[in-house]
Design a protein around this motif. Structure first.
Motif, PDB file in Angstrom:
ATOM      1  N   LEU A   1      -3.770   8.027  -0.295  1.00  9.40           N
ATOM      2  CA  LEU A   1      -3.699   6.766  -1.060  1.00  9.40           C
ATOM      3  C   LEU A   1      -2.890   5.671  -0.371  1.00  9.40           C
ATOM      4  CD1 LEU A   1      -3.269   7.919  -4.785  1.00  9.40           C
ATOM      5  CD2 LEU A   1      -5.232   6.704  -3.789  1.00  9.40           C
ATOM      6  N   ALA A   2      -1.819   6.011   0.309  1.00 14.65           N
ATOM      7  CA  ALA A   2      -0.983   4.953   0.905  1.00 14.65           C
ATOM      8  C   ALA A   2      -1.816   4.151   1.902  1.00 14.65           C
ATOM      9  CB  ALA A   2       0.254   5.559   1.568  1.00 14.65           C
TER      10      ALA A   2
ATOM     11  N   HIS B   1      -4.293   2.039   0.092  1.00 18.58           N
ATOM     12  CA  HIS B   1      -3.617   0.800  -0.320  1.00 18.58           C
ATOM     13  C   HIS B   1      -3.616  -0.216   0.819  1.00 18.58           C
ATOM     14  CE1 HIS B   1      -0.483  -1.924  -1.839  1.00 18.58           C
ATOM     15  NE2 HIS B   1       0.042  -1.826  -0.632  1.00 18.58           N
TER      16      HIS B   1
ATOM     17  N   LEU C   1      -6.224   2.121  -6.947  1.00 18.53           N
ATOM     18  CA  LEU C   1      -6.390   1.607  -5.586  1.00 18.53           C
ATOM     19  C   LEU C   1      -7.854   1.575  -5.152  1.00 18.53           C
ATOM     20  CD1 LEU C   1      -3.205   3.278  -4.104  1.00 18.53           C
ATOM     21  CD2 LEU C   1      -3.561   0.836  -4.465  1.00 18.53           C
TER      22      LEU C   1
ATOM     23  N   GLY D   1      -0.793  -3.988   3.918  1.00 21.32           N
ATOM     24  CA  GLY D   1      -0.308  -3.455   2.645  1.00 21.32           C
ATOM     25  C   GLY D   1       1.167  -3.118   2.651  1.00 21.32           C
TER      26      GLY D   1
ATOM     27  N   GLY E   1       4.629   1.842  -5.005  1.00 21.62           N
ATOM     28  CA  GLY E   1       3.468   2.680  -5.286  1.00 21.62           C
ATOM     29  C   GLY E   1       3.045   3.569  -4.128  1.00 21.62           C
ATOM     30  N   PRO E   2       2.911   3.016  -2.916  1.00 17.56           N
ATOM     31  CA  PRO E   2       2.498   3.879  -1.806  1.00 17.56           C
ATOM     32  C   PRO E   2       3.500   4.988  -1.490  1.00 17.56           C
ATOM     33  CG  PRO E   2       1.986   1.598  -1.294  1.00 17.56           C
ATOM     34  CD  PRO E   2       2.821   1.581  -2.552  1.00 17.56           C
ATOM     35  N   GLY E   3       4.801   4.706  -1.639  1.00 17.83           N
ATOM     36  CA  GLY E   3       5.789   5.765  -1.422  1.00 17.83           C
ATOM     37  C   GLY E   3       5.626   6.871  -2.451  1.00 17.83           C
TER      38      GLY E   3
ATOM     39  N   ALA F   1       2.794   7.502  -3.945  1.00 18.59           N
ATOM     40  CA  ALA F   1       1.519   8.146  -3.620  1.00 18.59           C
ATOM     41  C   ALA F   1       1.725   9.241  -2.566  1.00 18.59           C
ATOM     42  CB  ALA F   1       0.510   7.110  -3.123  1.00 18.59           C
ATOM     43  N   ASN F   2       2.521   8.945  -1.545  1.00 18.14           N
ATOM     44  CA  ASN F   2       2.782   9.948  -0.507  1.00 18.14           C
ATOM     45  C   ASN F   2       3.475  11.188  -1.062  1.00 18.14           C
ATOM     46  OD1 ASN F   2       1.628   8.736   1.746  1.00 18.14           O
ATOM     47  ND2 ASN F   2       3.479   7.587   2.266  1.00 18.14           N
TER      48      ASN F   2
ATOM     49  N   PRO G   1       2.281  -7.987  -0.713  1.00 18.27           N
ATOM     50  CA  PRO G   1       1.478  -6.899  -0.148  1.00 18.27           C
ATOM     51  C   PRO G   1       1.731  -5.512  -0.731  1.00 18.27           C
ATOM     52  CG  PRO G   1       2.190  -8.375   1.600  1.00 18.27           C
ATOM     53  CD  PRO G   1       2.853  -8.853   0.342  1.00 18.27           C
ATOM     54  N   LEU G   2       2.991  -5.172  -0.994  1.00 26.07           N
ATOM     55  CA  LEU G   2       3.250  -3.799  -1.433  1.00 26.07           C
ATOM     56  C   LEU G   2       3.040  -3.583  -2.933  1.00 26.07           C
ATOM     57  CD1 LEU G   2       6.178  -2.377   0.715  1.00 26.07           C
ATOM     58  CD2 LEU G   2       4.132  -1.151   0.008  1.00 26.07           C
TER      59      LEU G   2
ATOM     60  N   LEU H   1      -0.460   4.951 -10.980  1.00 30.64           N
ATOM     61  CA  LEU H   1      -0.367   6.037  -9.993  1.00 30.64           C
ATOM     62  C   LEU H   1       0.493   7.187 -10.499  1.00 30.64           C
ATOM     63  CD1 LEU H   1       0.075   3.841  -6.802  1.00 30.64           C
ATOM     64  CD2 LEU H   1      -1.840   5.387  -7.252  1.00 30.64           C
TER      65      LEU H   1
END
Lengths: 516, 516
Positions: free
Chosen positions: A80-81, A84, A122, A386, B73-75, B77-78, B110-111, B118
């Motif tokens: 997912l990251a 994104h 996403l 992103g 969110g991406p952190g 997600a990981n 962007p982030l 999520l």
């Protein structure tokens, strides 16, 4: 044909001919179908974030979607990251997510999760392939969605039984819809023409598809005709750049510098982007970067055709005959001595071969260096849109597969590289022309600066220890060796130049550790 | 105090005294607060999946939640795949997710992503800390939720402004609620007592907190009194095991073997678990593994107290005076010669020190080996409950931090290890007593078996190439060296034994590559 075979052949029929995969038990029929279809290239990735990032890199260079194969909800989560990041870069992709067969789901076996729930935040489009019979239709729609302008994230959930069931009849497909870019409104074009004719200081900010090809060249003609400046956001999906291309001014990353850069412009014209915004919020700094009184005018919306817009604008300005001013080639001496942002940039500029691709995720070092490569041989520059780090090594992998005749330079900080370092293995396996340049400063250097920017004061020893990554110091040559990638470490500007130049002499990947 | 400082001190006030962190710019105030609070141990992880997996390992050994710090969110997600595994293992954890400040969000920098969206599929509790004033309350509730039985995933989203704002008044806290396990219903206990008195063949399947301590010992007394067999699912969160503990029969992984194992039981009694279900669905195999006619009786629900249930059952059976039959110590000769599942198990059993912890993610090799270690010195065995691979090296990291005086053996296949290999760096940094044992068969061996099980036929060369990971072959000693972990490679049973025994002699991590 079973559902999985139908899915793969529907993908390849529609020119989606690469699949970045990390398969699991529930995807065995899909794996068989991949193996059985010679039109599909399957690329194995040891971590899902590599697969989704590689699909992003593929799209950036090909302008068409790749597919990924991920294993149930957690496999999707691992990807997912970089989904994104791809979404923010307007890269289309088709994600196939394996799922338990429908009858099995009610028993809630261990790998069960809410895949739609995980996908939706996403993805632009999410669907579950309810049966083998519907798969061709579903896949066609997924590809159509991913192929829109701007590119979209399409996620197709594939239950095991939909995969292994036989398809009884020839598939019914939706009528093909050519992905067309919308025309910009002529009112907007005329309004922008009036702004430009005013002669007041104006910045035109280009993004997405406008930073390449005909759109970029025509933007250059508008600039030449009107005196407007052309710029880009700090991060752009892909810029055609270097000698012979129309150069773009880059809006700085840090808030004070960005504000200083923007303060003299009376007008900002946006093309496939919006007005400049700070990457993060800071207690004592604004979110919007333009000066008070600066007016923002949208010329091209995200789903519109920039080249057409500039054609219309040149007409409205009566400037169709004007030529663009392009970047001259600046020959850089091979630098010697200590490594610093300038000598790094000069080494890079001197060594970069024509038509190379720079994938930049060197947050600290590259921020200061990259501007000095503007006069290098013509090349493409790719940035992280992103902001989720760990994008560069996968994107470089996908870009190298998309452009096998071009050398890819992946410029990445040591902290960022560690998120998706498994990319090196796929690069070795596929013998990809990727030169990974690790800027090893043994710290999350960007955070040291941001700590002060945030008004959190001077970090104490304990806080500092959470920013430094030098205990233990990562041995990058051992890391490269572990995954079959040759490497070299450099600690001088001339050594760095030599290592870059050497890396282009033979096909295949290599890694350069730049000891800072 | 600002919001971040209040959050950290509220965590430590409630005995959440470790934070597995991968911070970013928006978390600088939180980092300062971590650094400023000597009661909090901060552990830096180079990838978020290491942080969440380590929190899982901490909970498994401590029965109390750790916290994690992840970057937007991406952190998150990981970290989700190992949150999934933790959720399935009933491990409580408190995730703190950094977020843009509220005023900045509307500009969609962007982030930005839908963090709640999520988080929700894999969290039991999600909340956004709307202001610094509410943080103490929110944090207290997050800890209370995570501390329930079974453990819960609590996710607290922390906007930058909530973090940096000053808290004006002393925080108001909800009244503390002691986490209590519910009593099982006496009707169910009496019903199960009747089943057991029937003398018909019965399997009692224990899970979660029932496979340890008083519950396990009392289950052993029930078995001794009634002739019922005691078993576990193939995967269990943590089992106290080895000489002196009540032994459990393990239900096999593969469907035919599991069905053969279960077919003679007339009754299955479940304790903190449900009836056995196949891990995956196969075209020609059932999802439920029990024989037709076998009856399933629930004794203890997931949120109930197993030890109390067995007390009540012993009363109902009039068997309070019966002793459990425990596993005798089986002394294993040091094996010599070729490495195979048996010699691997014997080497392990001979070398395992008392009170060691086995974290098992050796899907192919370990599946056959682990049963042969039942008579080893007393130890804990930890399995992957969620099935998302990449859990073992982070869980071993967290378990070693939880139990600094015990040696952790992380048994992991090469394919699985590559998902979250960044764990090695944290192990080196914190000098953790983890011996990582890589079973290097250079393939996703489990998928080779599953390909046939799925009825996908014999894999062709192209499909097979997507299962093999031997091009390039991963150099595990170089991998260990890259992150500062000493290593050894072995290719014989005696060499393996020696390497395990040597690894226990000095503190700190090491890696053993078992060449298969």
């Amino acid at each position: 044909m079973n559902g999985a075979e139908t899915l793969v052949s529907t993908l390849t029929d529609q020119d989606v001919d690469i699949c970045f995969a990390n398969p699991g038990t529930s995807e065995m029929h899909f794996l068989a179908a991949l193996g059985g279809n010679p039109r599909m290239r399957s690329v194995l990735c040891l971590f899902e974030g590599v697969a989704t990032g590689a699909a992003d890199g593929w799209y950036r260079m090909k302008d068409k979607p790749a597919s990924t194969l991920l294993h149930l909800g957690p496999g999707l989560a691992n990807g997912l990251a970089n989904i994104h990041n791809a979404k923010r870069a307007s890269s289309g992709m088709v994600n196939i997510i394996g799922e338990h067969s429908t009858s099995h789901l009610k028993y809630d076996p261990p790998l069960t999760s809410d895949i739609e729930g995980l996908a939706r935040p996403l993805s632009h489009w999410v669907r579950r392939a309810e049966s083998a019979e519907s798969i061709a239709w579903d896949t066609t729609q997924a590809v159509a969605k991913a192929s829109e302008h701007p590119g979209q994230i399409a996620t197709l959930i594939l239950p095991g039984d939909s995969s292994w069931q036989q398809v009884s009849a020839a598939p019914v497909l939706p009528a093909p819809v050519a992905a067309r870019r919308k025309a910009p409104s002529s009112e907007r074009v005329e309004h922008v023409a009036r702004v430009l004719r005013s002669g007041e200081p104006t910045l035109i900010i280009l993004a997405n598809k406008a930073t390449r090809g005909g759109a970029l060249e025509k933007a250059g003609r508008v600039a030449a005709a009107t005196g407007a400046r052309l710029g880009s956001q700090f991060f752009t999906a892909r810029i055609e750049r270097g000698a012979g291309f129309v150069p773009l001014l880059r809006i700085p990353y840090a808030v004070p510098q960005a504000m200083a850069f923007l303060k003299d412009f009376k007008h900002i014209i946006t093309v496939e982007t919006r007005e400049p915004v700070a990457f993060f919020a800071y207690p004592d700094k604004p979110s919007l970067l333009k000066a008070e009184g600066t007016m923002v005018h949208e010329l091209v919306e995200a789903d519109e055709d920039s080249e057409l817009a500039f054609d219309m604008l040149l007409q409205a300005l009566g400037a169709t005959g004007v030529s663009a001013i392009v970047q001259p080639r600046i020959r850089t001496e091979v630098p010697t001595g200590a490594l610093n942002p300038t000598s790094i940039a000069h080494a890079l500029a001197a060594a970069m071969p024509e038509q190379c691709i720079l994938v930049d995720e060197s947050l600290t070092t590259g921020r200061e260096s990259i501007g000095l490569t503007l006069g290098a041989q013509p090349h493409d520059l790719i940035n992280n849109m992103g902001g989720s780090i760990g994008y560069a090594t996968p994107v470089a992998t996908g870009a190298a597969l998309a452009c096998p005749d071009r050398r890819v330079f992946c410029m990445v900080g040591d902290g960022s590289a560690m998120y998706t370092i498994q990319s090196l293995w796929t690069q070795a396996r596929e013998n990809l022309n990727v030169t990974t340049i690790i800027f090893a400063n043994n710290t999350y250097a960007i955070l040291k600066a941001e700590y002060a920017n945030m008004g959190a004061g001077t970090p104490g020893e304990r806080a500092l220890s959470m920013i430094d990554i030098d205990r233990p110091r990562i041995d990058w040559q051992a890391m490269a060796k572990s995954m079959g990638v040759p490497s070299v470490a450099v600690d001088s500007a001339e050594g760095f130049y030599r290592a870059i130049a050497n890396s282009t002499r033979e096909p295949g990947p290599c890694l350069i550790e730049v000891k800072l």
